[in-house]
Design a protein around this motif. Sequence first.
Motif, short mmCIF file in Angstrom:
data_model
loop_
_atom_site.label_atom_id
_atom_site.label_comp_id
_atom_site.label_asym_id
_atom_site.label_seq_id
_atom_site.Cartn_x
_atom_site.Cartn_y
_atom_site.Cartn_z
N ASP A 67 0.84 -1.20 0.00
CA ASP A 67 0.00 0.00 0.00
C ASP A 67 0.88 1.25 0.00
O ASP A 67 1.98 1.25 0.54
N VAL A 68 0.36 2.31 -0.58
CA VAL A 68 1.05 3.60 -0.54
C VAL A 68 0.38 4.42 0.56
O VAL A 68 -0.84 4.54 0.60
N ILE A 69 1.20 4.94 1.47
CA ILE A 69 0.69 5.75 2.57
C ILE A 69 1.24 7.17 2.47
O ILE A 69 2.25 7.42 1.81
N ILE A 70 0.54 8.06 3.11
CA ILE A 70 1.02 9.44 3.24
C ILE A 70 1.21 9.70 4.73
O ILE A 70 0.35 9.33 5.54
N PHE A 71 2.33 10.27 5.08
CA PHE A 71 2.62 10.54 6.49
C PHE A 71 3.35 11.85 6.64
O PHE A 71 3.86 12.41 5.66
N THR A 72 3.39 12.33 7.86
CA THR A 72 4.09 13.57 8.17
C THR A 72 5.51 13.24 8.60
O THR A 72 5.72 12.46 9.53
N ASP A 108 14.64 4.24 8.82
CA ASP A 108 13.82 4.84 9.86
C ASP A 108 12.38 4.38 9.69
O ASP A 108 11.75 4.66 8.66
N PRO A 109 11.84 3.66 10.66
CA PRO A 109 10.46 3.21 10.53
C PRO A 109 9.49 4.38 10.65
O PRO A 109 9.76 5.37 11.33
N VAL A 110 8.37 4.25 9.98
CA VAL A 110 7.32 5.26 10.04
C VAL A 110 6.31 4.80 11.08
O VAL A 110 5.73 3.72 10.95
N SER A 111 6.10 5.61 12.09
CA SER A 111 5.14 5.29 13.14
C SER A 111 3.72 5.49 12.61
O SER A 111 3.45 6.44 11.86
N TYR A 112 2.82 4.61 13.02
CA TYR A 112 1.42 4.75 12.62
C TYR A 112 0.87 6.10 13.08
O TYR A 112 0.00 6.67 12.43
N GLN A 113 1.39 6.63 14.17
CA GLN A 113 0.94 7.93 14.71
C GLN A 113 1.12 9.06 13.68
O GLN A 113 0.35 10.01 13.68
N SER A 114 2.13 8.94 12.82
CA SER A 114 2.39 10.00 11.85
C SER A 114 1.72 9.75 10.49
O SER A 114 1.80 10.59 9.60
N VAL A 115 1.03 8.61 10.35
CA VAL A 115 0.36 8.29 9.09
C VAL A 115 -0.93 9.09 8.98
O VAL A 115 -1.78 9.05 9.87
N LEU A 116 -1.06 9.82 7.89
CA LEU A 116 -2.28 10.59 7.64
C LEU A 116 -3.35 9.73 6.98
O LEU A 116 -4.54 9.97 7.15
N GLY A 117 -2.91 8.75 6.18
CA GLY A 117 -3.87 7.88 5.54
C GLY A 117 -3.25 7.01 4.46
O GLY A 117 -2.05 7.08 4.19
N LYS A 118 -4.10 6.20 3.86
CA LYS A 118 -3.69 5.32 2.77
C LYS A 118 -4.15 5.97 1.46
O LYS A 118 -5.28 6.45 1.35
N ILE A 119 -3.26 5.98 0.49
CA ILE A 119 -3.55 6.60 -0.80
C ILE A 119 -4.51 5.73 -1.58
O ILE A 119 -4.33 4.52 -1.69
N SER A 120 -5.51 6.37 -2.14
CA SER A 120 -6.52 5.68 -2.96
C SER A 120 -5.94 5.36 -4.34
O SER A 120 -4.98 5.98 -4.79
N ASP A 121 -6.56 4.43 -5.02
CA ASP A 121 -6.16 4.14 -6.40
C ASP A 121 -6.61 5.24 -7.35
O ASP A 121 -6.11 5.35 -8.46
N TYR A 122 -7.58 6.03 -6.92
CA TYR A 122 -8.11 7.12 -7.75
C TYR A 122 -7.15 8.31 -7.70
O TYR A 122 -6.79 8.78 -6.63
N LYS A 123 -6.70 8.75 -8.85
CA LYS A 123 -5.81 9.91 -8.93
C LYS A 123 -6.07 10.66 -10.23
O LYS A 123 -6.63 10.10 -11.18
N LEU A 124 -5.66 11.89 -10.28
CA LEU A 124 -5.80 12.72 -11.47
C LEU A 124 -4.41 13.17 -11.90
O LEU A 124 -3.71 13.86 -11.16
#
Length: 164
Positions: A67-72, A108-124
């Motif tokens: 999965d592709v995630i977006i995080f801070t 460096d592992p990404v903590s779930y706390q900093s994950v904003l969400g999972k990227i959808s398959d829908y994109k423009l």
Amino acid sequence: MKVFNVILNILLAVCALFLILVLVILVPKLSGYQIEVISSGEMAPAYQSGDIAYYKQTDFEDISEGDVIIFTEQRDNSKVLRKVVTKNELAKTFKTNTNENPDNVYQDPVSYQSVLGKISDYKLHNMGFILGLAQNKYVLFFIGIVVVLKLLFGSLKKPNKNEE
């Protein structure tokens, strides 16, 4: 005056098309998705600079490898897109990489706390500039001027000789 009306009608049509594009871009927000304009090519070719990606807050359990995630990013609070390579259930962290360099797993592992969400398959693709324009006060002012001019000059038509 006729040429002016033709030009005004063309400008009004362009403004209407622009507003329709903005609405199409914003429709997924009604389903709880957030919008992110991609600013780097790290995830190319799937996500290129200027693309619009949509993401939704996701439970830890619903994020899988691949999965592709977006995080801070903790050091500078920037938003980052990366692909999940491994998931640590105990620590609630992810190891990630990019499409640009898939063999390089970030240590460096990404903590779930900093994950904003999972990227959808829908994109423009390449539509990020539309959102940039929609946030520009001069573009919005221009659209307002075109509408006002159309309202003013659209109602000042000369009566037809048949109507007199």
